[in-house]
Design an enzyme around this catalytic site. Sequence first.
Site, PDB file in Angstrom:
ATOM      1  N   ASP A   1      18.623  42.602  58.964  1.00  0.00           N
ATOM      2  CA  ASP A   1      18.282  43.076  60.320  1.00  0.00           C
ATOM      3  C   ASP A   1      16.798  42.800  60.545  1.00  0.00           C
ATOM      4  O   ASP A   1      16.376  42.437  61.638  1.00  0.00           O
ATOM      5  CB  ASP A   1      18.475  44.600  60.456  1.00  0.00           C
ATOM      6  CG  ASP A   1      19.938  45.020  60.449  1.00  0.00           C
ATOM      7  OD1 ASP A   1      20.773  44.265  60.965  1.00  0.00           O
ATOM      8  OD2 ASP A   1      20.222  46.117  59.917  1.00  0.00           O
TER       9      ASP A   1
ATOM     10  N   HIS B   1      19.113  47.000  57.568  1.00  0.00           N
ATOM     11  CA  HIS B   1      19.603  46.114  56.527  1.00  0.00           C
ATOM     12  C   HIS B   1      18.501  45.081  56.314  1.00  0.00           C
ATOM     13  O   HIS B   1      17.744  44.785  57.251  1.00  0.00           O
ATOM     14  CB  HIS B   1      20.898  45.425  56.950  1.00  0.00           C
ATOM     15  CG  HIS B   1      22.039  46.391  57.126  1.00  0.00           C
ATOM     16  ND1 HIS B   1      22.769  46.487  58.274  1.00  0.00           N
ATOM     17  CD2 HIS B   1      22.543  47.309  56.262  1.00  0.00           C
ATOM     18  CE1 HIS B   1      23.690  47.429  58.122  1.00  0.00           C
ATOM     19  NE2 HIS B   1      23.575  47.943  56.912  1.00  0.00           N
TER      20      HIS B   1
HETATM   21  C1  XUL Z   1      29.315  51.388  56.103  1.00  0.00           C
HETATM   22  C2  XUL Z   1      28.106  52.070  56.458  1.00  0.00           C
HETATM   23  C3  XUL Z   1      26.911  51.217  56.609  1.00  0.00           C
HETATM   24  C4  XUL Z   1      25.763  51.706  55.824  1.00  0.00           C
HETATM   25  C5  XUL Z   1      24.542  50.865  55.871  1.00  0.00           C
HETATM   26  O1  XUL Z   1      30.431  52.173  56.076  1.00  0.00           O
HETATM   27  O2  XUL Z   1      28.100  53.258  56.675  1.00  0.00           O
HETATM   28  O3  XUL Z   1      26.551  51.210  57.941  1.00  0.00           O
HETATM   29  O4  XUL Z   1      25.422  52.957  56.338  1.00  0.00           O
HETATM   30  O5  XUL Z   1      24.693  49.704  55.185  1.00  0.00           O
END
Ligand code: XUL
Length: 343
Positions: free
Chosen positions: A51, A48
């Site tokens: 992150d 992210h």
């Molecule tokens: C949410 C999900 C997240 C995304 C990344 O359901 O899967 O972890 O993969 O933002």
Amino acid sequence: MSQFRFSVGPWNVHEGRDAFGPEVRPSIAFAEKVKKFKAIGFSAVQFHDDDAVPKMNEMTDAQIRAAARDVRKILDDNGMAAEFVAPRLWEDPRTIDGGFTANDPKERDFAIWRGLRSVDIANELGADKIVLWLAREGTLCFESKNPVEGVNRLVEAINRILEYDKKIRVLIESKPNEPIDRSFCPTLGHVMAIGYRTVDPNRVGGLLESAHAILAGLDPAMEIAFALSFGKLWSVHLNDQNGLKYDQDKTFGVENLRQAFNEVRVLIENNYGSKGEYVGLDVKAMRTQKLAESYQHLRNSLQIFKMLEEKARKFDYAFQAKCIAERNYEVLEMYVLEHLMKA
Ligand code: XUL
Ligand code: MN
């Protein structure tokens, strides 16, 4: 041995907070996670935006880039790559009503700012992919947003990212609900359709998460196949899910081994990975897990994937063809189950 390369996010080793209770394990530093990921058998990290750059909202664009360069060094030191960056558009008070589809234009501007900074961070980390998990892009109250305008706003937001950087690729990670009630982009079919409306459809593709497909009432192997047929499966989040409830992110294959087998088989048969695509595992440890065993779900998911890879390689295609020719699918189905159960 696997023919694939695997990726994972720092959020996949977490403190155990859920909707009904707080953290039960202390945080582990990012650098330590990366070292462990490498040792377990991963070759790339998924991020992210925050992150990589935790306090990014308080930083200038140049400061964000500099902070991302420090993270790149940790990856380089461990021989790890960055697969993608995903703007986290669901935790800030400005994204309560959504990001790109919020009703307030100032909030939409904030979401775009995060999207463009994610591109900057990706460039510093050496990744060419942005993933949009559209967490709050939809409605809790149907009448609270114009649903046509909602889809149009998603297209516009993706266009802004594509126009900002002519090399970046955008992957939408579809999910039908949670935390939103009704999503504007629930399945990979919606992902494909939205991609084709953007200014550069060649740079828009999909990420399929097994649990999200199951929540949509679909077989993830069929969703994988659908995107592959369009040349648009650019990443996967393999995991498992016990039916229609909250998003569980269980260890890959623990709930439906046959379905997991078919996910792996479809990936192998269609040469997934040959253009550098990673097999991502978006799995979470159970809340009961102790700190010292914080990575067991990742080890288990990898092991199950590799065992299913082996099963897929030993699949008797001649026998399958014979069953198909005789239209004897009862025998074919029994063969698949015996194949999975035998040592
Ligand atoms: C949410 C999900 C997240 C995304 C990344 O359901 O899967 O972890 O993969 O933002
Ligand atoms: Mn995911």
